[in-house]
Design a protein around this motif. Sequence first.
Motif, PDB file in Angstrom:
ATOM      1  N   GLY A  32       0.648  -1.315   2.727  1.00 27.24           N
ATOM      2  CA  GLY A  32       1.383  -2.573   2.649  1.00 27.24           C
ATOM      3  C   GLY A  32       0.481  -3.788   2.556  1.00 27.24           C
ATOM      4  O   GLY A  32       0.937  -4.882   2.216  1.00 27.24           O
ATOM      5  N   ASN A  33      -0.803  -3.619   2.860  1.00 23.60           N
ATOM      6  CA  ASN A  33      -1.770  -4.712   2.745  1.00 23.60           C
ATOM      7  C   ASN A  33      -2.595  -4.598   1.471  1.00 23.60           C
ATOM      8  O   ASN A  33      -3.681  -5.165   1.374  1.00 23.60           O
ATOM      9  N   GLN A  34      -2.061  -3.897   0.475  1.00 20.61           N
ATOM     10  CA  GLN A  34      -2.755  -3.736  -0.804  1.00 20.61           C
ATOM     11  C   GLN A  34      -1.803  -4.061  -1.947  1.00 20.61           C
ATOM     12  O   GLN A  34      -0.607  -4.250  -1.736  1.00 20.61           O
ATOM     13  N   THR A  35      -2.320  -4.128  -3.173  1.00 17.58           N
ATOM     14  CA  THR A  35      -1.466  -4.473  -4.314  1.00 17.58           C
ATOM     15  C   THR A  35      -0.602  -3.300  -4.756  1.00 17.58           C
ATOM     16  O   THR A  35       0.325  -3.483  -5.537  1.00 17.58           O
ATOM     17  N   GLU A  36      -0.893  -2.114  -4.275  1.00 20.31           N
ATOM     18  CA  GLU A  36      -0.025  -0.956  -4.485  1.00 20.31           C
ATOM     19  C   GLU A  36       0.249  -0.319  -3.139  1.00 20.31           C
ATOM     20  O   GLU A  36      -0.664  -0.139  -2.333  1.00 20.31           O
ATOM     21  N   LEU A  37       1.510  -0.011  -2.893  1.00 22.13           N
ATOM     22  CA  LEU A  37       1.861   0.660  -1.643  1.00 22.13           C
ATOM     23  C   LEU A  37       2.640   1.922  -1.945  1.00 22.13           C
ATOM     24  O   LEU A  37       3.101   2.150  -3.067  1.00 22.13           O
ATOM     25  N   GLU A  38       2.787   2.746  -0.916  1.00 25.62           N
ATOM     26  CA  GLU A  38       3.524   4.000  -1.043  1.00 25.62           C
ATOM     27  C   GLU A  38       4.614   4.041   0.014  1.00 25.62           C
ATOM     28  O   GLU A  38       4.392   3.695   1.173  1.00 25.62           O
ATOM     29  N   CYS A  39       5.808   4.443  -0.403  1.00 27.52           N
ATOM     30  CA  CYS A  39       6.924   4.601   0.523  1.00 27.52           C
ATOM     31  C   CYS A  39       7.702   5.847   0.126  1.00 27.52           C
ATOM     32  O   CYS A  39       8.132   5.973  -1.029  1.00 27.52           O
ATOM     33  N   GLN A  40       7.824   6.767   1.066  1.00 32.65           N
ATOM     34  CA  GLN A  40       8.546   8.028   0.843  1.00 32.65           C
ATOM     35  C   GLN A  40       8.060   8.745  -0.401  1.00 32.65           C
ATOM     36  O   GLN A  40       8.838   9.257  -1.207  1.00 32.65           O
ATOM     37  N   GLY A  41       6.728   8.754  -0.548  1.00 26.86           N
ATOM     38  CA  GLY A  41       6.116   9.527  -1.614  1.00 26.86           C
ATOM     39  C   GLY A  41       6.079   8.868  -2.975  1.00 26.86           C
ATOM     40  O   GLY A  41       5.593   9.463  -3.936  1.00 26.86           O
ATOM     41  N   ARG A  42       6.551   7.618  -3.084  1.00 24.83           N
ATOM     42  CA  ARG A  42       6.538   6.925  -4.375  1.00 24.83           C
ATOM     43  C   ARG A  42       5.644   5.708  -4.308  1.00 24.83           C
ATOM     44  O   ARG A  42       5.562   5.041  -3.281  1.00 24.83           O
ATOM     45  N   ARG A  43       4.969   5.407  -5.423  1.00 25.16           N
ATOM     46  CA  ARG A  43       4.061   4.274  -5.509  1.00 25.16           C
ATOM     47  C   ARG A  43       4.770   3.057  -6.112  1.00 25.16           C
ATOM     48  O   ARG A  43       5.614   3.182  -7.001  1.00 25.16           O
ATOM     49  N   TYR A  44       4.394   1.874  -5.608  1.00 26.58           N
ATOM     50  CA  TYR A  44       4.981   0.615  -6.085  1.00 26.58           C
ATOM     51  C   TYR A  44       3.894  -0.443  -6.226  1.00 26.58           C
ATOM     52  O   TYR A  44       2.937  -0.469  -5.451  1.00 26.58           O
ATOM     53  N   PHE A  45       4.075  -1.355  -7.190  1.00 23.87           N
ATOM     54  CA  PHE A  45       3.288  -2.581  -7.201  1.00 23.87           C
ATOM     55  C   PHE A  45       3.866  -3.475  -6.101  1.00 23.87           C
ATOM     56  O   PHE A  45       5.073  -3.730  -6.058  1.00 23.87           O
ATOM     57  N   ASN A  46       3.004  -3.957  -5.236  1.00 24.37           N
ATOM     58  CA  ASN A  46       3.432  -4.700  -4.049  1.00 24.37           C
ATOM     59  C   ASN A  46       3.331  -6.202  -4.282  1.00 24.37           C
ATOM     60  O   ASN A  46       2.232  -6.747  -4.404  1.00 24.37           O
ATOM     61  N   PHE A  47       4.473  -6.873  -4.314  1.00 24.23           N
ATOM     62  CA  PHE A  47       4.511  -8.332  -4.457  1.00 24.23           C
ATOM     63  C   PHE A  47       5.185  -8.981  -3.244  1.00 24.23           C
ATOM     64  O   PHE A  47       5.830 -10.021  -3.367  1.00 24.23           O
ATOM     65  N   SER A  48       5.009  -8.378  -2.068  1.00 27.38           N
ATOM     66  CA  SER A  48       5.620  -8.906  -0.859  1.00 27.38           C
ATOM     67  C   SER A  48       4.619  -9.206   0.245  1.00 27.38           C
ATOM     68  O   SER A  48       5.008  -9.661   1.319  1.00 27.38           O
ATOM     69  N   SER A  49       3.352  -8.966   0.008  1.00 29.26           N
ATOM     70  CA  SER A  49       2.344  -9.160   1.046  1.00 29.26           C
ATOM     71  C   SER A  49       1.897 -10.618   1.116  1.00 29.26           C
ATOM     72  O   SER A  49       1.803 -11.299   0.092  1.00 29.26           O
ATOM     73  N   ASN A  50       1.593 -11.084   2.339  1.00 25.52           N
ATOM     74  CA  ASN A  50       1.026 -12.420   2.524  1.00 25.52           C
ATOM     75  C   ASN A  50      -0.500 -12.409   2.526  1.00 25.52           C
ATOM     76  O   ASN A  50      -1.122 -13.413   2.902  1.00 25.52           O
ATOM     77  N   ASP A  51      -1.087 -11.333   2.104  1.00 27.31           N
ATOM     78  CA  ASP A  51      -2.550 -11.201   2.066  1.00 27.31           C
ATOM     79  C   ASP A  51      -3.087 -11.920   0.830  1.00 27.31           C
ATOM     80  O   ASP A  51      -3.639 -11.310  -0.088  1.00 27.31           O
ATOM     81  N   TYR A  52      -2.946 -13.257   0.814  1.00 26.69           N
ATOM     82  CA  TYR A  52      -3.156 -14.042  -0.387  1.00 26.69           C
ATOM     83  C   TYR A  52      -4.549 -13.880  -1.003  1.00 26.69           C
ATOM     84  O   TYR A  52      -4.704 -13.878  -2.226  1.00 26.69           O
ATOM     85  N   LEU A  53      -5.573 -13.765  -0.189  1.00 29.68           N
ATOM     86  CA  LEU A  53      -6.942 -13.667  -0.712  1.00 29.68           C
ATOM     87  C   LEU A  53      -7.433 -12.230  -0.854  1.00 29.68           C
ATOM     88  O   LEU A  53      -8.570 -11.997  -1.243  1.00 29.68           O
ATOM     89  N   GLY A  54      -6.583 -11.265  -0.517  1.00 30.21           N
ATOM     90  CA  GLY A  54      -6.969  -9.867  -0.660  1.00 30.21           C
ATOM     91  C   GLY A  54      -8.011  -9.398   0.339  1.00 30.21           C
ATOM     92  O   GLY A  54      -8.805  -8.504   0.048  1.00 30.21           O
ATOM     93  N   LEU A  55      -7.990  -9.975   1.545  1.00 27.63           N
ATOM     94  CA  LEU A  55      -8.999  -9.633   2.555  1.00 27.63           C
ATOM     95  C   LEU A  55      -8.564  -8.507   3.490  1.00 27.63           C
ATOM     96  O   LEU A  55      -9.412  -7.888   4.148  1.00 27.63           O
ATOM     97  N   ALA A  56      -7.276  -8.230   3.578  1.00 31.23           N
ATOM     98  CA  ALA A  56      -6.771  -7.329   4.618  1.00 31.23           C
ATOM     99  C   ALA A  56      -7.362  -5.924   4.534  1.00 31.23           C
ATOM    100  O   ALA A  56      -7.496  -5.247   5.553  1.00 31.23           O
TER     101      ALA A  56
END
Length: 388
Positions: A32-56
């Motif tokens: 969830g702290n990356q640009t791609e996340l996995e939920c229930q075995g499926r991959r998604y492009f993540n556009f919901s994170s507040n990790d604006y600078l990509g440091l997480a």
Amino acid sequence: MPAPNFSHRINQALQSRREKGLERKIRPVIGGNQTELECQGRRYFNFSSNDYLGLANDPELVKAWQQGLSVYGSGSGASPLVTGFTYAHQNLEASLCDWLGYERAILFNSGFSANQAVLFSLLEKDDLLLQDKLNHASLMEAGMLSPASMKRFRHNDTNHLNTLLNSDCANLVVTEGVFSMDGDIAPLKAIQDKCLDRAWLVVDDAHGIGVLGKEGRGSCETAQITPDILVVTFGKAFGLSGAAVLCRHNTGDYLTQFARHHVYSTAMPPAQAHTLTHAVEMIRGQQWRRDNLVELNQLYEELLSDLPQYRETQTPIKPFVIGKSEATVKSANYLRQQGLWLTAIRPPTVPNNTARLRITLTANHTKKQIKTLAAGLRQAIEKQGDAS
């Protein structure tokens, strides 16, 4: 009269929330702290994170935390005024003061507690608290529970603020620097001008710090102002968690004595404070992260600005306002099916008929991902039109 039945009350409230289509759900995800996340075995492009600078999830920051753990151990073990305050915490405070130009920095475990601590500590019965109508829930709740009288001024309306200021009492004006649901920036210079010699100004810059201004100093640096109190949180651009209140020396001493959220909470782990100091260095020195955000912002605008749901912002927060809650949830579900993870934001978090997809960009997103997002949003809107 029978005693209140808490089970009945709870079930009634939950049923009402479901019937209105406003029920919230929590889902475990991987990445969830990356640009791609996995939920229930499926991959998604993540556009919901507040990790604006990509440091997480940055390896350099992960290494800093590992180093901190090896030196300081896991937890702080006590509140700051007992034995929980270490040189790691002191170094973080000094780093924040040097970066942001304040005399003191007081650390908290969350932005929510930092905001509440400031208002609860400063305000007394005869004071007047003036808040922007769209301020965060932590500020609104603290205002309602404080002994002061609270009034809300229309969003970013400095003329309305001016009419509410009262020269017969102590005035505290509170605004966010960047608003979390709309992504717009407060007119901080104009607000400060209204406050001069009439009120103290508090700015919560949770969503501006690290992203805006020279060396990422935030919305206040961009506006060339220094509020009396600046609240910065570490759960967004810093890629971690926690918060700090920046202030004058005597205000810091006062908070150390009277801010109950600080006095009676276990201090953040020293390894975390060590890592946050390293994050400050990265934010200040790695301008390329903010440059990436500017490029992605421009691309997003080019691809979607012709749609009525588009809202222009100069921040990574991109509200895509659909209006009705049901339609917004359907759009989010459709986009989920297309491999795009977006969050439907509905009342009471936002005003009625302004439900939206809260889209956030991060420095780690690629242009290909932005293009995929734009295509998906257009398809979702077309699908809503077909359904109507």
